[in-house]
Write a protein that holds these residues in place. Sequence first.
Motif, PDB file in Angstrom:
ATOM      1  N   ILE A   1       0.839  -1.205   0.000  1.00 15.67           N
ATOM      2  CA  ILE A   1       0.000   0.000   0.000  1.00 15.67           C
ATOM      3  C   ILE A   1       0.873   1.253   0.000  1.00 15.67           C
ATOM      4  CG2 ILE A   1      -1.832   1.233   1.235  1.00 15.67           C
ATOM      5  CD1 ILE A   1      -2.714  -1.483   0.178  1.00 15.67           C
ATOM      6  N   ILE A   2       1.964   1.211   0.777  1.00 14.18           N
ATOM      7  CA  ILE A   2       2.949   2.301   0.838  1.00 14.18           C
ATOM      8  C   ILE A   2       4.301   1.713   0.459  1.00 14.18           C
ATOM      9  CG2 ILE A   2       4.073   4.036   2.313  1.00 14.18           C
ATOM     10  CD1 ILE A   2       1.117   4.613   1.828  1.00 14.18           C
ATOM     11  N   ASP A   3       4.991   2.391  -0.459  1.00 15.51           N
ATOM     12  CA  ASP A   3       6.215   1.827  -1.039  1.00 15.51           C
ATOM     13  C   ASP A   3       7.412   2.752  -0.821  1.00 15.51           C
ATOM     14  OD1 ASP A   3       8.083   0.451  -2.498  1.00 15.51           O
ATOM     15  OD2 ASP A   3       7.049   0.602  -4.418  1.00 15.51           O
ATOM     16  N   ASN A  26      -7.728  10.429  -3.678  1.00 17.16           N
ATOM     17  CA  ASN A  26      -8.277   9.492  -2.688  1.00 17.16           C
ATOM     18  C   ASN A  26      -7.765   8.086  -2.999  1.00 17.16           C
ATOM     19  OD1 ASN A  26      -9.750  11.376  -1.232  1.00 17.16           O
ATOM     20  ND2 ASN A  26     -11.514  11.232  -2.587  1.00 17.16           N
ATOM     21  N   GLY A  27      -7.315   7.379  -1.959  1.00 16.54           N
ATOM     22  CA  GLY A  27      -6.797   6.024  -2.149  1.00 16.54           C
ATOM     23  C   GLY A  27      -5.311   5.972  -2.463  1.00 16.54           C
ATOM     24  N   SER A  55      -3.003  16.654   5.239  1.00 15.05           N
ATOM     25  CA  SER A  55      -3.262  15.846   4.048  1.00 15.05           C
ATOM     26  C   SER A  55      -4.558  16.327   3.408  1.00 15.05           C
ATOM     27  CB  SER A  55      -3.385  14.366   4.405  1.00 15.05           C
ATOM     28  OG  SER A  55      -4.716  14.022   4.683  1.00 15.05           O
ATOM     29  N   SER A  56      -4.572  16.320   2.082  1.00 18.43           N
ATOM     30  CA  SER A  56      -5.769  16.770   1.385  1.00 18.43           C
ATOM     31  C   SER A  56      -5.721  16.359  -0.077  1.00 18.43           C
ATOM     32  CB  SER A  56      -5.884  18.295   1.467  1.00 18.43           C
ATOM     33  OG  SER A  56      -7.092  18.738   0.872  1.00 18.43           O
ATOM     34  N   HIS A  57      -6.908  16.366  -0.706  1.00 16.06           N
ATOM     35  CA  HIS A  57      -6.953  16.238  -2.163  1.00 16.06           C
ATOM     36  C   HIS A  57      -7.467  17.548  -2.766  1.00 16.06           C
ATOM     37  CE1 HIS A  57     -11.015  15.208  -0.810  1.00 16.06           C
ATOM     38  NE2 HIS A  57     -11.435  15.624  -1.995  1.00 16.06           N
ATOM     39  N   GLY A 112       0.819   4.978  -3.459  1.00 14.77           N
ATOM     40  CA  GLY A 112       1.696   4.616  -2.349  1.00 14.77           C
ATOM     41  C   GLY A 112       3.139   5.040  -2.493  1.00 14.77           C
ATOM     42  N   GLN A 113       3.457   5.768  -3.563  1.00 14.69           N
ATOM     43  CA  GLN A 113       4.838   6.224  -3.776  1.00 14.69           C
ATOM     44  C   GLN A 113       4.901   7.745  -3.777  1.00 14.69           C
ATOM     45  OE1 GLN A 113       5.794   4.187  -7.523  1.00 14.69           O
ATOM     46  NE2 GLN A 113       7.089   2.792  -6.380  1.00 14.69           N
TER      47      GLN A 113
END
Length: 305
Positions: A19-21, A39-40, A189-191, A209-210
Motif C-alpha cells: 500500500i505504501i512503497d 483518494n486512495g 493531508s488533502s486532495h 503509495g509512492q
Amino acid sequence: MTSLVEIKNVSKVIKGKKIIDSLSFNVEAGEVFGFLGPNGAGKTTTIRMIVGLISMSEGDIFICKESVRKNFEKAVQHVGAIVENPEMYKFLSGYQNLIHYARMTKGITKEKIMEVVELVGLKDRIHDKVRTYSLGMRQRLGLAQSLLHDPKVLILDEPTNGLDPAGIREIRDHLRMLARERNMAVIVSSHLLSEMEMMCDRIGIIQNGQLVDVQLVKDFVHTKEKMYEIEVDNADLAAEIMSKSVPEVKVAITEKGIEAALAREELPAIIKQMAVSDVQIYGVKEISQTLEDRFLEVTSAQGGE
C-alpha cells in the motif's frame, strides 16, 4: 531548519499488497507541509503509521528524533492529531469535552485549556453544547483538543472536509499561525489542490503509495516553463510550426488558436516563424498555471490516470 518529523523508507503491506512503497521525507519546524494525492493514494495510511494507529512493515519514523518503532510513547507525546473527523461528546459542552481529554495528560490546567480555546477562536461558544456547533466549530474544537499538550507536531487528515469557505479560511489561518508563531511542524493531508496552494509551504505528492515529488509550493507552481495561448487564424499550421520548432512540446489546438508550455526564450523564434509562414497572430497570452494544473502534469507523467 530542524526536522521534527523524519520518514525513512517506510512501507506498508496489507494482505500481500504494498500500500505504501519506500516513502521518505522530512518535515521542518515552522512549516506547513501538504501531503497531497488522490483518494486512495495512501495519505491516511501514512498518517496512521506516523501516529501509531497501524504498524509499519518496513522502515521507521522519527518524531523529534524519537523512533516510533522503538520508543512509541516518547515519540507520540510530541504529536497532536486529528485523523479524519474529530469525534466529540455532543451532549457535553465544548469545555466539558476538553476537560475530559485534558485528564488523559498530566499537568494540563484550566488556564491552559482557556488559552487554547482563545487560540482557536471558540471563547464565546465554548460552554455551549457541541450538538449546537457548526462543522467548522467542531473542527476548531478538535484542533483545540489536539493542542492541549503543546505538541511540536500537528497532523491533520483532510481538515477542511465539509467546511464552507469561511470555515476553510479560518482553519487555514489557524494552521499558518501555529506553524509561524509556535514553530510547530504542521502536516496536512488533502486532495483539495486550491487549499494546499494557499495553506502550505511545501507539498509532497503521493500516488499509488509512492512519493512522486516534494517541492516548495511556489517552485512547484512557478516552473521555468509557462503555458502560453497564441491566438491565430490558422491553428493547424501554427501547431505544425511549433511542433517543428520545439519537437518535445505538446501543442493543444483551442477555439482561439493554440496552447503550449514553453520556456520564455523559445517564444520569439516561434512567433517569427509563424509570421514568416503567413500565420496571422492576433495575440499572445501567458496563462497562469495553478497547483491543480501542475499536479495533473506531474501525476500523469508518473503514469497516473
